[in-house]
Design a protein around this motif. Structure first.
Motif, PDB file in Angstrom:
ATOM      1  N   LYS A 151       0.830  -1.205   0.000  1.00 48.48           N
ATOM      2  CA  LYS A 151       0.000   0.000   0.000  1.00 48.48           C
ATOM      3  C   LYS A 151       0.866   1.257   0.000  1.00 48.48           C
ATOM      4  CE  LYS A 151      -3.788  -0.198   2.295  1.00 48.48           C
ATOM      5  NZ  LYS A 151      -4.828  -0.197   3.344  1.00 48.48           N
ATOM      6  N   ILE A 152       1.936   1.255   0.778  1.00 48.76           N
ATOM      7  CA  ILE A 152       2.854   2.397   0.802  1.00 48.76           C
ATOM      8  C   ILE A 152       3.524   2.553  -0.564  1.00 48.76           C
ATOM      9  CG2 ILE A 152       5.048   3.219   1.775  1.00 48.76           C
ATOM     10  CD1 ILE A 152       2.824   3.682   3.708  1.00 48.76           C
ATOM     11  N   GLY A 153       3.920   1.441  -1.171  1.00 45.58           N
ATOM     12  CA  GLY A 153       4.511   1.486  -2.505  1.00 45.58           C
ATOM     13  C   GLY A 153       3.551   2.031  -3.539  1.00 45.58           C
ATOM     14  N   TRP A 154       2.280   1.668  -3.429  1.00 41.94           N
ATOM     15  CA  TRP A 154       1.268   2.180  -4.364  1.00 41.94           C
ATOM     16  C   TRP A 154       1.089   3.682  -4.192  1.00 41.94           C
ATOM     17  CZ3 TRP A 154      -0.956   1.735  -8.729  1.00 41.94           C
ATOM     18  CH2 TRP A 154      -2.114   2.429  -9.008  1.00 41.94           C
ATOM     19  N   TYR A 155       1.019   4.157  -2.952  1.00 48.16           N
ATOM     20  CA  TYR A 155       0.891   5.592  -2.714  1.00 48.16           C
ATOM     21  C   TYR A 155       2.106   6.353  -3.225  1.00 48.16           C
ATOM     22  CZ  TYR A 155      -3.108   4.626   0.292  1.00 48.16           C
ATOM     23  OH  TYR A 155      -4.321   4.222   0.781  1.00 48.16           O
ATOM     24  N   PHE A 156       3.264   5.723  -3.132  1.00 44.86           N
ATOM     25  CA  PHE A 156       4.483   6.355  -3.630  1.00 44.86           C
ATOM     26  C   PHE A 156       4.502   6.363  -5.163  1.00 44.86           C
ATOM     27  CE2 PHE A 156       9.021   6.435  -4.647  1.00 44.86           C
ATOM     28  CZ  PHE A 156       9.423   7.520  -3.891  1.00 44.86           C
ATOM     29  N   TYR A 157       3.953   5.327  -5.783  1.00 49.11           N
ATOM     30  CA  TYR A 157       3.981   5.173  -7.232  1.00 49.11           C
ATOM     31  C   TYR A 157       2.943   6.029  -7.947  1.00 49.11           C
ATOM     32  CZ  TYR A 157       3.875   2.812 -11.771  1.00 49.11           C
ATOM     33  OH  TYR A 157       3.903   2.529 -13.103  1.00 49.11           O
ATOM     34  N   ALA A 170      11.800  17.277   1.326  1.00 46.40           N
ATOM     35  CA  ALA A 170      11.520  17.211   2.763  1.00 46.40           C
ATOM     36  C   ALA A 170      10.020  17.220   3.029  1.00 46.40           C
ATOM     37  CB  ALA A 170      12.198  18.372   3.487  1.00 46.40           C
ATOM     38  N   GLN A 171       9.261  17.977   2.255  1.00 46.51           N
ATOM     39  CA  GLN A 171       7.821  18.038   2.470  1.00 46.51           C
ATOM     40  C   GLN A 171       7.088  16.927   1.727  1.00 46.51           C
ATOM     41  OE1 GLN A 171       6.723  21.959   1.291  1.00 46.51           O
ATOM     42  NE2 GLN A 171       7.625  22.919   3.093  1.00 46.51           N
ATOM     43  N   THR A 172       7.544  16.586   0.535  1.00 44.85           N
ATOM     44  CA  THR A 172       6.863  15.582  -0.272  1.00 44.85           C
ATOM     45  C   THR A 172       6.950  14.202   0.353  1.00 44.85           C
ATOM     46  OG1 THR A 172       7.387  16.848  -2.244  1.00 44.85           O
ATOM     47  CG2 THR A 172       6.721  14.570  -2.563  1.00 44.85           C
ATOM     48  N   TYR A 173       8.108  13.851   0.853  1.00 44.84           N
ATOM     49  CA  TYR A 173       8.331  12.504   1.345  1.00 44.84           C
ATOM     50  C   TYR A 173       8.208  12.390   2.857  1.00 44.84           C
ATOM     51  CZ  TYR A 173      10.167  12.081  -3.342  1.00 44.84           C
ATOM     52  OH  TYR A 173      10.304  12.102  -4.685  1.00 44.84           O
ATOM     53  N   PHE A 174       7.643  13.395   3.492  1.00 46.04           N
ATOM     54  CA  PHE A 174       7.525  13.368   4.942  1.00 46.04           C
ATOM     55  C   PHE A 174       6.679  12.189   5.407  1.00 46.04           C
ATOM     56  CE2 PHE A 174       5.330  14.595   8.863  1.00 46.04           C
ATOM     57  CZ  PHE A 174       6.438  14.751   9.674  1.00 46.04           C
ATOM     58  N   PHE A 202       6.229   9.246   4.010  1.00 47.60           N
ATOM     59  CA  PHE A 202       6.943   7.975   3.859  1.00 47.60           C
ATOM     60  C   PHE A 202       8.087   7.851   4.856  1.00 47.60           C
ATOM     61  CE2 PHE A 202       5.206   9.129  -0.302  1.00 47.60           C
ATOM     62  CZ  PHE A 202       4.301   8.091  -0.432  1.00 47.60           C
ATOM     63  N   ARG A 203       8.787   8.955   5.086  1.00 47.71           N
ATOM     64  CA  ARG A 203       9.861   8.922   6.086  1.00 47.71           C
ATOM     65  C   ARG A 203       9.293   8.727   7.486  1.00 47.71           C
ATOM     66  NH1 ARG A 203      12.976  13.704   3.292  1.00 47.71           N
ATOM     67  NH2 ARG A 203      14.236  12.495   1.847  1.00 47.71           N
ATOM     68  N   ASN A 204       8.154   9.344   7.742  1.00 42.36           N
ATOM     69  CA  ASN A 204       7.521   9.207   9.051  1.00 42.36           C
ATOM     70  C   ASN A 204       7.046   7.767   9.269  1.00 42.36           C
ATOM     71  OD1 ASN A 204       6.661  10.138  11.527  1.00 42.36           O
ATOM     72  ND2 ASN A 204       4.636  10.722  10.766  1.00 42.36           N
ATOM     73  N   ALA A 205       6.684   7.084   8.203  1.00 40.22           N
ATOM     74  CA  ALA A 205       6.260   5.689   8.305  1.00 40.22           C
ATOM     75  C   ALA A 205       7.451   4.748   8.448  1.00 40.22           C
ATOM     76  CB  ALA A 205       5.430   5.294   7.084  1.00 40.22           C
ATOM     77  N   GLY A 206       8.662   5.262   8.314  1.00 41.73           N
ATOM     78  CA  GLY A 206       9.854   4.458   8.517  1.00 41.73           C
ATOM     79  C   GLY A 206      10.422   3.848   7.260  1.00 41.73           C
TER      80      GLY A 206
END
Length: 100
Positions: free
Chosen positions: A6-12, A62-66, A68-72
């Motif tokens: 699901k995280i990969g899909w949101y990133f894609y 920093a703002q776009t990937y916050f 995903f980074r917050n999810a680890g």
């Protein structure tokens, strides 16, 4: 595992339009005999570099990937996994388009 997909899909999702356009352009030029298979693969790899460049220049990382980074999740690993899955789909599309 389901959470990672699901995280990969949101990133894609924001990259999907660019990846799909590059894949369809490569397959179109391949079927119209303007490209050969190795050059189509090289064009697809160059499109990945262009997508990374556009993402880097147009968005503040920093703002776009916050999220995903917050999810680890590591952003580089996400890019690698998303592009790997897209490349596998491209190879399958390429092999289906060259079958006659």
């Amino acid at each position: 595992m389901v959470k990672s997909i699901k995280i990969g899909w949101y990133f894609y999702k924001p990259l999907m339009v660019w990846c799909t356009l590059a894949s369809l352009a490569c397959v179109y030029y391949l079927t119209s005999r303007q490209l050969n298979v190795p050059f189509a693969v090289i064009c697809k790899l160059v499109s990945y570099a262009a997508i990374l460049g556009v993402q880097y220049l147009n968005f503040n990382a920093a703002q776009t990937y916050f999220y995903f980074r917050n999810a680890g999740y590591n952003i580089n690993v996400l890019y690698l996994s998303v592009f790997a899955c897209d490349f596998i789909a491209f190879i399958i599309l390429l092999s289906l388009s060259t079958i006659r």
